[in-house]
Design a protein around this motif. Structure first.
Motif, short mmCIF file in Angstrom:
data_model
loop_
_atom_site.label_atom_id
_atom_site.label_comp_id
_atom_site.label_asym_id
_atom_site.label_seq_id
_atom_site.Cartn_x
_atom_site.Cartn_y
_atom_site.Cartn_z
N PHE A 216 18.63 59.36 112.66
CA PHE A 216 17.58 59.24 113.67
C PHE A 216 16.51 60.30 113.47
N LEU A 217 16.92 61.52 113.16
CA LEU A 217 15.98 62.63 113.01
C LEU A 217 15.23 62.57 111.69
N GLN A 218 15.75 61.83 110.72
CA GLN A 218 15.10 61.77 109.41
C GLN A 218 14.16 60.57 109.28
N ALA A 219 13.64 60.11 110.42
CA ALA A 219 12.67 59.01 110.38
C ALA A 219 11.43 59.45 109.63
N SER A 220 10.69 58.47 109.16
CA SER A 220 9.45 58.78 108.44
C SER A 220 8.51 59.57 109.33
N PRO A 221 7.79 60.56 108.78
CA PRO A 221 6.85 61.34 109.59
C PRO A 221 5.86 60.44 110.32
N GLY A 222 5.71 60.70 111.63
CA GLY A 222 4.77 59.93 112.43
C GLY A 222 5.34 58.67 113.03
N SER A 223 6.54 58.25 112.62
CA SER A 223 7.12 57.03 113.19
C SER A 223 7.64 57.33 114.59
N LEU A 224 7.65 56.30 115.42
CA LEU A 224 8.01 56.45 116.82
C LEU A 224 9.38 55.84 117.08
N ARG A 225 10.29 56.67 117.59
CA ARG A 225 11.60 56.20 117.99
C ARG A 225 11.93 56.78 119.36
N ALA A 226 12.76 56.07 120.12
CA ALA A 226 13.16 56.52 121.44
C ALA A 226 14.64 56.87 121.43
N ALA A 227 15.00 57.89 122.24
CA ALA A 227 16.39 58.32 122.28
C ALA A 227 17.31 57.21 122.75
N ASP A 228 16.79 56.28 123.54
CA ASP A 228 17.62 55.14 123.97
C ASP A 228 18.12 54.34 122.78
N GLN A 229 17.32 54.27 121.72
CA GLN A 229 17.75 53.55 120.53
C GLN A 229 18.99 54.21 119.91
N LEU A 230 18.99 55.53 119.89
CA LEU A 230 20.15 56.25 119.35
C LEU A 230 21.39 56.00 120.19
N LEU A 231 21.25 56.06 121.52
CA LEU A 231 22.40 55.82 122.40
C LEU A 231 22.93 54.40 122.21
N ASN A 232 22.02 53.43 122.10
CA ASN A 232 22.45 52.04 121.89
C ASN A 232 23.21 51.90 120.57
N ALA A 233 22.69 52.56 119.53
CA ALA A 233 23.33 52.45 118.21
C ALA A 233 24.73 53.07 118.23
#
Length: 343
Positions: A292-309
């Motif tokens: 999750f933390l190694q996403a491409s620079p500038g890409s948008l992710r939400a913490a809810d996605q991590l919890l769901n995964a």
């Protein structure tokens, strides 16, 4: 880090009575509303859901973030909290209510049609007229209680003269129309508002008990509501628009960046995951946090996605590592890559 003595909100998730240690407000932020309301409602179920099974926020707060939060408490000023989705903006309000024992968070979700009146109060004149007509038709005695038809909104309830401040979450203020931020200025600066329908009958009925956002009744004298303890106001924004300078100078601005691929970002996400999943076996979650933390620079992710995964890979495909990885990648696709990255 050693918590400074002046901090009221420590960000630990452990309830305490530190709010009682707040010094008197600055003279220009002192309010004297009456009659005093002593009762504190219980913590709401929404706070329990957001804060996880351990009752903590799952957020590791940076020292500079805690300084701004506590400064707002001391100065009795609203917090304007900005950041990407999932950065913990709304959760902050629930963490404050939980740790400081301030009861249920008063939640005011903002949409494009929201007006100031929606947050202050509503008056149901049609229901009142209907009840009067029904009484005449049935011959039943009609005892007029205008308070049955006046209901305070989240902002109106927060501005009641509570002995301890209530927490008000003004969620996604940037979704409002152009007028609402300016309309908020007077209510937040003066700490009071008036109910025109009650002012018109103030001579013959100086005190009216109205419905509140909590579902209780509260006395209002001469149609005027003025706070005693200024509420803890958390206004969130996803940065979709700029706000007028008069509003900005009356707030303290707290920016919550999305977790970065560093020690602080890892600690923040790990704390959040542990808070929500408690004693659950979280084997493999470290790998997902790292991805999750190694996403491409500038890409948008939400913490809810991590919890769901984490939840789905723990419950649905526990025994197949390739399937776990594929499903996790599917759920954690950047939000800003069109169709969530699908092609």
């Amino acid at each position: 880090m050693t918590t400074p003595d002046w901090f009221v909100f420590r960000g630990t998730g452990e309830p305490h009575d530190g709010v009682e240690r707040l010094p008197p407000p600055p003279p220009w932020r002192a309010f004297d509303g009456e009659p005093l309301i002593e009762a504190v409602p219980p913590l709401g179920s929404e706070s329990t859901r957001r804060l996880g099974t351990r009752g903590t926020s799952g957020t590791v707060w940076r020292p500079e973030e805690l300084e701004l939060i506590n400064a707002a408490l001391y100065l009795r000023r609203p917090l304007l909290v900005t950041g990407d989705p999932g950065s913990g903006k709304s959760t902050l309000a629930h963490a404050l209510a939980h740790e400081l024992g301030l009861g249920r968070v008063l939640h005011w979700p903002i949409v494009s049609r929201t007006a100031l009146r929606d947050g202050l109060y509503s008056y149901d004149a049609i229901a009142r007229l209907h009840d009067m007509q029904m009484a005449r038709e049935t011959g039943e005695a009609y005892t007029e209680d205008i308070g049955e038809y006046v209901r305070l909104g989240p902002l109106g309830t927060a501005l009641l003269p509570h002995a301890r401040p209530r927490v008000l979450l003004v969620d996604e203020l940037d979704k409002s129309d152009i007028d609402l931020p300016n309309d908020l200025l007077n209510a937040l600066e003066e700490g009071e508002f008036r109910i025109a329908e009650l002012q018109r009958i103030a001579r013959r009925q100086p005190e009216v008990r109205v419905l509140t956002d909590d579902g209780d009744r509260a006395p209002v004298q001469k149609g005027r509501i003025r706070c005693r303890a200024f509420p803890v106001v958390v206004m969130t924004s996803n940065g979709e628009r700029d706000f007028p300078a008069p509003l900005l100078r009356r707030c303290l601005h707290l920016d919550l960046p999305s977790p970065r691929n560093d020690d602080w970002g890892t600690a923040r996400l790990d704390s959040m995951v542990r808070a929500h999943f408690g004693a659950t076996d979280l084997s493999g979650s470290d790998r997902l946090i790292s991805d999750f933390l190694q996403a491409s620079p500038g890409s948008l992710r939400a913490a809810d996605q991590l919890l769901n995964a984490i939840y789905l890979t723990q419950e649905a495909v526990r025994d197949s590592e390739p399937d776990r990885q594929r499903l996790a990648e599917l759920l954690m696709r950047p939000l800003d890559q069109g169709d969530h990255g699908a092609r």
